[in-house]
Design an enzyme around this catalytic site. Structure first.
Site, PDB file in Angstrom:
ATOM      1  N   TRP A  97      59.801  56.047  40.801  1.00 38.61           N
ATOM      2  CA  TRP A  97      60.281  56.045  39.418  1.00 38.61           C
ATOM      3  C   TRP A  97      61.545  56.882  39.273  1.00 38.61           C
ATOM      4  O   TRP A  97      62.456  56.522  38.512  1.00 38.61           O
ATOM      5  CB  TRP A  97      59.176  56.505  38.479  1.00 38.61           C
ATOM      6  CG  TRP A  97      57.967  55.632  38.615  1.00 38.61           C
ATOM      7  CD1 TRP A  97      56.746  55.975  39.114  1.00 38.61           C
ATOM      8  CD2 TRP A  97      57.875  54.233  38.307  1.00 38.61           C
ATOM      9  NE1 TRP A  97      55.904  54.890  39.139  1.00 38.61           N
ATOM     10  CE2 TRP A  97      56.562  53.813  38.640  1.00 38.61           C
ATOM     11  CE3 TRP A  97      58.771  53.315  37.765  1.00 38.61           C
ATOM     12  CZ2 TRP A  97      56.141  52.495  38.460  1.00 38.61           C
ATOM     13  CZ3 TRP A  97      58.349  52.009  37.584  1.00 38.61           C
ATOM     14  CH2 TRP A  97      57.048  51.602  37.924  1.00 38.61           C
ATOM     15  N   ASP A 164      61.126  62.935  32.907  1.00 43.88           N
ATOM     16  CA  ASP A 164      60.168  61.852  32.738  1.00 43.88           C
ATOM     17  C   ASP A 164      58.784  62.466  32.924  1.00 43.88           C
ATOM     18  O   ASP A 164      58.399  62.841  34.024  1.00 43.88           O
ATOM     19  CB  ASP A 164      60.429  60.764  33.784  1.00 43.88           C
ATOM     20  CG  ASP A 164      59.412  59.627  33.729  1.00 43.88           C
ATOM     21  OD1 ASP A 164      58.442  59.713  32.957  1.00 43.88           O
ATOM     22  OD2 ASP A 164      59.596  58.647  34.487  1.00 43.88           O
ATOM     23  N   LYS A 188      49.156  56.804  29.920  1.00 41.03           N
ATOM     24  CA  LYS A 188      48.450  57.634  30.901  1.00 41.03           C
ATOM     25  C   LYS A 188      47.574  58.660  30.180  1.00 41.03           C
ATOM     26  O   LYS A 188      46.353  58.620  30.262  1.00 41.03           O
ATOM     27  CB  LYS A 188      49.452  58.375  31.794  1.00 41.03           C
ATOM     28  CG  LYS A 188      50.613  57.556  32.286  1.00 41.03           C
ATOM     29  CD  LYS A 188      50.265  56.650  33.435  1.00 41.03           C
ATOM     30  CE  LYS A 188      51.516  56.021  34.014  1.00 41.03           C
ATOM     31  NZ  LYS A 188      51.244  55.172  35.172  1.00 41.03           N
TER      32      LYS A 188
END
Length: 353
Positions: A97, A164, A188
């Site tokens: 990511w 992030d 999440k």
């Protein structure tokens, strides 16, 4: 058979959140939550309270705004450089990511990779690196779901820090004042899929010379209270319920205590095992995504263990294809009993072999 949800995302939600959101989908002041107008007073109240809970639980200082939009963290990969990158940005490459975020930024200016653990298949977080003082911002990914590594503290940066935090937001106290932007997908630790959050320091915006499309300009969403266009109503409501749940059980200190307790139990079982071994450097082990494999001499048992664990109700423990093995995602809503069930499963399998 009741399943234990170890999925990396969309992931486990607290039962209270599921029940409250389900009830509202059936009846939210006489209408379904799925059909109400986002311009109604009833919905505005939810937006206001969600914003207030965000700021209260994370202790967000004055001068920051909370933005709730769609598009996932992947859209933020380009929104960040669109809004901040004038000449140069710095990135810490700690996984897939982070690498994807870095790729998007290259379309807006020079990108410097300050350090990477790619050569070691991202099994650790690089420590010794220099952040360019002339960078417009420095970007980090605090938790790496695929590889099971995590930054456990808020780092100091000489330039605007962007993070992030898709997979570890609300799992520990965070010093928001150290960051220019914190963003993440909510699926999440915060909500069902379909919602993205960004916590933005207002004063860092409006500094780039380029034109920013209306929907990609953070200022658009800030000035319109995250309702410039129709927001993802049901996911926001599930986030609202999650924030109420976090507050009710003791806030972020309690979330951190529970995360540490779950991780200690599962990592302990891995470290003591004759069959299993962890994949991440011990000092960088994630509390959210616990990755492990069979020891080399038992590799042929991996498929058998996955089948065995699945038969015992362990759901979503197959490791990412780039790592293999197993991954147990132990987000905020995971009860300790769920982790104990996986540990018992591991012990039972080990005794049989």
């Amino acid at each position: 058979m009741k399943k234990v949800n170890f999925s990396a995302g969309p992931s486990i939600l607290a039962p209270e959140v599921i029940q409250a959101t389900s009830a509202a989908c059936a009846d939210f002041n006489g209408l379904s939550l799925m059909e109400i107008s986002h311009r109604s007073k009833d919905w505005q109240k939810v937006m206001d309270e969600t914003d207030a809970l965000f700021k209260e639980i994370l202790n967000i200082p004055e001068g920051y705004s909370v933005v709730l939009v769609g598009g996932g963290a992947s859209l933020q990969f380009c929104m960040v450089p669109f809004n901040l990158l004038e000449k140069k940005a710095a990135y810490l490459n700690t996984g897939v990511w982070a690498k994807k975020a870095m790729k998007e930024a290259k379309g807006f200016g020079e990108v410097v990779e300050v350090a990477s653990s790619a050569d070691a298949n991202y099994t650790f977080i690089p420590k010794d690196y220099i952040i360019p003082a002339d960078a417009d911002y420095f970007h980090i990914t605090t938790n790496n779901t695929i590889y099971g590594t995590e930054l456990h503290t808020d780092i100091d940066s000489p330039v605007t820090l962007v993070a992030d935090m898709s997979s570890d937001i609300f799992s520990r106290p965070v010093d928001v004042s150290k960051y220019g932007i914190i963003y993440g997908g909510a699926q999440k630790n915060l909500a069902m899929a379909g919602l993205t959050f960004a916590i933005v320091k207002d004063e860092i915006l409006g500094k780039v010379s380029r034109y920013i499309p209306t929907m990609l300009d953070y200022r658009t969403h800030i000035s319109n209270g995250s309702m410039f266009n129709t927001p993802p109503v049901v996911p926001i409501y599930s986030a609202y319920q999650t924030l109420k749940w976090i507050k009710s059980v003791g806030g972020l200190p309690e979330m951190q205590r529970r995360a540490q307790e779950r991780a200690k139990l599962l990592y302990g079982a891995i470290d003591e095992s004759r069959l299993f071994i962890g994949t991440a450097a011990e000092e960088d082990r994630s509390l959210m995504n616990i990755c492990f494999v069979m020891k080399e001499e038992y590799k042929e048992l991996e498929a058998e263990f996955l089948e065995f664990a699945t038969s015992k109700g362990m759901s979503g423990i197959k490791g990412h294809r780039s790592v293999g093995g197993f991954r147990a995602s132990t987000y905020n809503a995971m009860p300790l009993e769920g982790v104990q069930a996986l540990v018992d499963c591991m012990h039972e399998f080990e005794k049989a072999h």
